[in-house]
Design a protein around this motif. Structure first.
Motif, PDB file in Angstrom:
ATOM      1  N   ASP A 116       0.850  -1.185   0.000  1.00 19.31           N
ATOM      2  CA  ASP A 116       0.000   0.000   0.000  1.00 19.31           C
ATOM      3  C   ASP A 116       0.891   1.241   0.000  1.00 19.31           C
ATOM      4  O   ASP A 116       1.307   1.729   1.041  1.00 19.31           O
ATOM      5  CB  ASP A 116      -0.918  -0.005   1.216  1.00 19.31           C
ATOM      6  CG  ASP A 116      -1.868   1.185   1.215  1.00 19.31           C
ATOM      7  OD1 ASP A 116      -2.026   1.800   0.152  1.00 19.31           O
ATOM      8  OD2 ASP A 116      -2.442   1.496   2.274  1.00 19.31           O
ATOM      9  N   SER A 117       1.216   1.743  -1.183  1.00 19.89           N
ATOM     10  CA  SER A 117       2.111   2.893  -1.294  1.00 19.89           C
ATOM     11  C   SER A 117       1.378   4.054  -1.925  1.00 19.89           C
ATOM     12  O   SER A 117       0.646   3.893  -2.894  1.00 19.89           O
ATOM     13  CB  SER A 117       3.339   2.550  -2.132  1.00 19.89           C
ATOM     14  OG  SER A 117       4.086   3.705  -2.412  1.00 19.89           O
ATOM     15  N   GLU A 118       1.586   5.263  -1.398  1.00 17.83           N
ATOM     16  CA  GLU A 118       0.935   6.446  -1.933  1.00 17.83           C
ATOM     17  C   GLU A 118       1.871   7.303  -2.770  1.00 17.83           C
ATOM     18  O   GLU A 118       1.534   8.426  -3.111  1.00 17.83           O
ATOM     19  CB  GLU A 118       0.382   7.285  -0.777  1.00 17.83           C
ATOM     20  CG  GLU A 118      -0.729   6.612   0.011  1.00 17.83           C
ATOM     21  CD  GLU A 118      -1.259   7.515   1.099  1.00 17.83           C
ATOM     22  OE1 GLU A 118      -2.488   7.618   1.231  1.00 17.83           O
ATOM     23  OE2 GLU A 118      -0.425   8.127   1.801  1.00 17.83           O
TER      24      GLU A 118
ATOM     25  N   LEU B 259       0.374   8.556  -5.934  1.00 16.24           N
ATOM     26  CA  LEU B 259      -0.747   9.454  -5.677  1.00 16.24           C
ATOM     27  C   LEU B 259      -0.269  10.821  -5.222  1.00 16.24           C
ATOM     28  O   LEU B 259      -0.686  11.848  -5.763  1.00 16.24           O
ATOM     29  CB  LEU B 259      -1.665   8.838  -4.617  1.00 16.24           C
ATOM     30  CG  LEU B 259      -2.876   9.681  -4.204  1.00 16.24           C
ATOM     31  CD1 LEU B 259      -3.796   9.886  -5.401  1.00 16.24           C
ATOM     32  CD2 LEU B 259      -3.620   8.996  -3.068  1.00 16.24           C
TER      33      LEU B 259
ATOM     34  N   SER C  19      -0.081   9.256 -10.538  1.00 13.92           N
ATOM     35  CA  SER C  19      -1.189   8.333 -10.790  1.00 13.92           C
ATOM     36  C   SER C  19      -2.047   8.836 -11.950  1.00 13.92           C
ATOM     37  O   SER C  19      -2.612   8.051 -12.706  1.00 13.92           O
ATOM     38  CB  SER C  19      -2.048   8.163  -9.533  1.00 13.92           C
ATOM     39  OG  SER C  19      -2.523   9.423  -9.072  1.00 13.92           O
TER      40      SER C  19
END
Length: 492
Positions: free
Chosen positions: A174-176, A179, A184
């Motif tokens: 779960d990497s942001e 984003l 993204s």
């Protein structure tokens, strides 16, 4: 109960079986629930229950191998497999103990072995991914003493493979990173048919600017692949220490996407996060910088000497003389109560930064300050570009008109003509001119409007795209302030 290893491949140095299936670019192995991307120019072969990608010659080391097992625990599998390997190789050594790691966006476990076969030292890496009751074992074998190496191919295969089974999502990290850096949106654009038109990179550090622009399809593809593998890690107390490079992707549909981050961390507002899997990106950019800048270096500081000399004069207490500039800059830099001289009295130390704001290969000169009491290091006191080798002023801040550096080399312009007259506008630099990106304006105490295109902003009194409430105006104004980033200033 976790099922035991029922069948293990007898591992040999040279393979001579006849290929059963050949792969071209990608292979979907439906009964394993996996899709494999084959590196360009490599041979892929499915042999019974093993899948091989050969690094040099088909049927021999070096290679990457894949096999699946009915295990629901990577730790249990590694323990059983190590015991098996000890039975096969009397001189087996665990050269790197089992550890958890992330490759691209996948949670993995890795253990490395060393042993000899026919007098040759074999380097044997195993990367384990467990999804539900299925364990995928990726392996690479190399003999470094004979030059039988595959470089990063094992990591590339693991990074690019796509798990198709019902438990596939369980292995994803779960990497942001994509984003929070805005990348993204680029991924979505590429999925919708857009293509990369050019890529610009700069580190903009101190007196030198290491940068390049590439339009080579393979280089652009590789850069996107490398940056998309970077992952946002744990929060850290580390801060920016060296430089703050920028990578910008220009797409053929006219959109631009970029990310700015340091080698070891990414700053999001006031928080810092460790970065993972960035080594490939830094190695690639270093190689391309050397390729595109070799024998083509230019000392842009000399071109900006008139500006820098004026600032040195100001700092030495001497009235600066008029700078030799083109017609758009025939006035010396801002002085007086609302100018840079007033800002510099707030405890800050003036500095400068050469940084290419529009990706055309020519850096702009930005002036700012470090350690100022009222203004942070994103405030651009003064900014110049070059036209025909001469400095031209693009903007200058004052107490009521301020410009801030933002993510993706946008410029935030905040202005005030009094309490009921304010604006916050985002610009970007193109062809040595500031072009409107988006903005909000308070025309008077009763009118709050959003401007989203160049025409409506610069046409006097023209109705904007839509009106907004006072609350929406202040929310948007605060949101724009969160995208500012510091400059890498070199003190005068």
């Amino acid at each position: 109960m976790k099922k035991q290893l029922s069948l293990i491949l007898t591992i040999i140095l040279i393979l001579s079986l006849t290929p059963i299936a050949l792969a071209d670019n990608t292979d979907t192995i439906s009964n394993w629930n996996i899709r494999i991307s084959v590196p360009e120019g490599k041979t892929a072969v499915l042999k019974g229950s093993e899948y091989y990608i050969y690094g040099q010659h088909e049927g021999s080391i070096p290679y990457v191998m894949l096999r699946t097992y009915r295990y629901d625990s990577a730790e249990k599998f590694i323990a059983d497999f190590t015991q098996y390997m000890q039975q096969q190789y009397s001189d087996l050594r665990v050269t790197s103990a089992a550890e958890q790691k992330t490759i691209c966006n996948k949670r993995c476990n890795e253990i490395d072995y060393g042993y000899t076969v026919s007098g040759y030292e074999v380097k044997d890496r195993r990367v384990i991914i467990t999804a539900g009751e299925t364990t995928y074992m990726f392996a690479s074998k190399e003999i470094e003493s004979n030059g039988m190496v595959i470089g990063s191919m094992l990591d590339d295969v693991v990074a690019d493979c796509e798990l198709l089974g019902p438990e596939a999502e369980s292995v994803l990290v779960d990497s942001e990173f994509m984003l929070v850096t805005g990348l993204s949106g680029m991924r979505e654009a590429l999925n919708n048919g857009a293509a990369i038109y050019s890529v610009y990179y700069t580190d903009g550090y101190g007196f030198s600017v290491s940068e390049f622009t590439t339009t080579d399809p393979e280089e652009m593809k590789a850069l996107w692949k490398a940056v998309s593998r970077i992952q946002l890690g744990a929060p850290t107390s580390m801060s920016i220490t060296d430089w703050y490079p920028l990578i910008v992707f220009n797409l053929d549909d006219g959109t631009r996407y970029g990310a700015r981050f340091e080698g070891h961390c990414l700053t999001i507002r006031r928080d810092n996060y460790e970065l993972e899997n960035a080594d490939e990106f830094w190695a690639m950019t270093e190689t391309l910088v050397q390729k595109y800048t070799q024998g083509n270096k230019h000392n842009y500081l000399e071109d900006y000497t008139p500006v820098l000399d004026s600032y040195f004069s100001f700092l030495n207490g001497t009235e600066p003389t008029e700078m030799s500039t083109t017609e758009r800059g025939d006035y010396y830099f801002v002085l007086g109560e609302t100018g840079i001289s007033e800002m510099s009295r707030n405890g800050g130390k003036l500095g400068f930064w050469l940084h290419d704001m529009d990706g055309n290969g020519v850096p702009e000169l930005l002036i700012g300050a470090t350690g100022a009491e009222y203004y942070d290091e994103s405030l651009i006191y003064d900014m110049f570009t070059l036209e025909e080798g001469r400095p031209v002023r693009l903007l200058a801040s004052s107490a009521r008109i301020r410009y801030y550096l933002c993510e993706d080399d946008l410029i935030l312009h905040e202005g005030s003509g009094g309490a009921p007259y304010n604006l916050s506008i985002l610009f970007y630099l193109k062809d040595n001119r500031l072009e409107l990106a988006t903005g909000i304006v308070m025309a008077d105490s009763e009118c709050f409007e959003v401007y989203e295109d160049r025409e409506s902003f610069f046409t006097e009194r023209k109705q904007s795209d839509r009106s907004i409430t006072r609350e929406e105006y202040y929310d948007k104004m605060e949101a724009l302030k969160t995208v500012t980033v510091p400059m890498n200033l070199m003190p005068f």
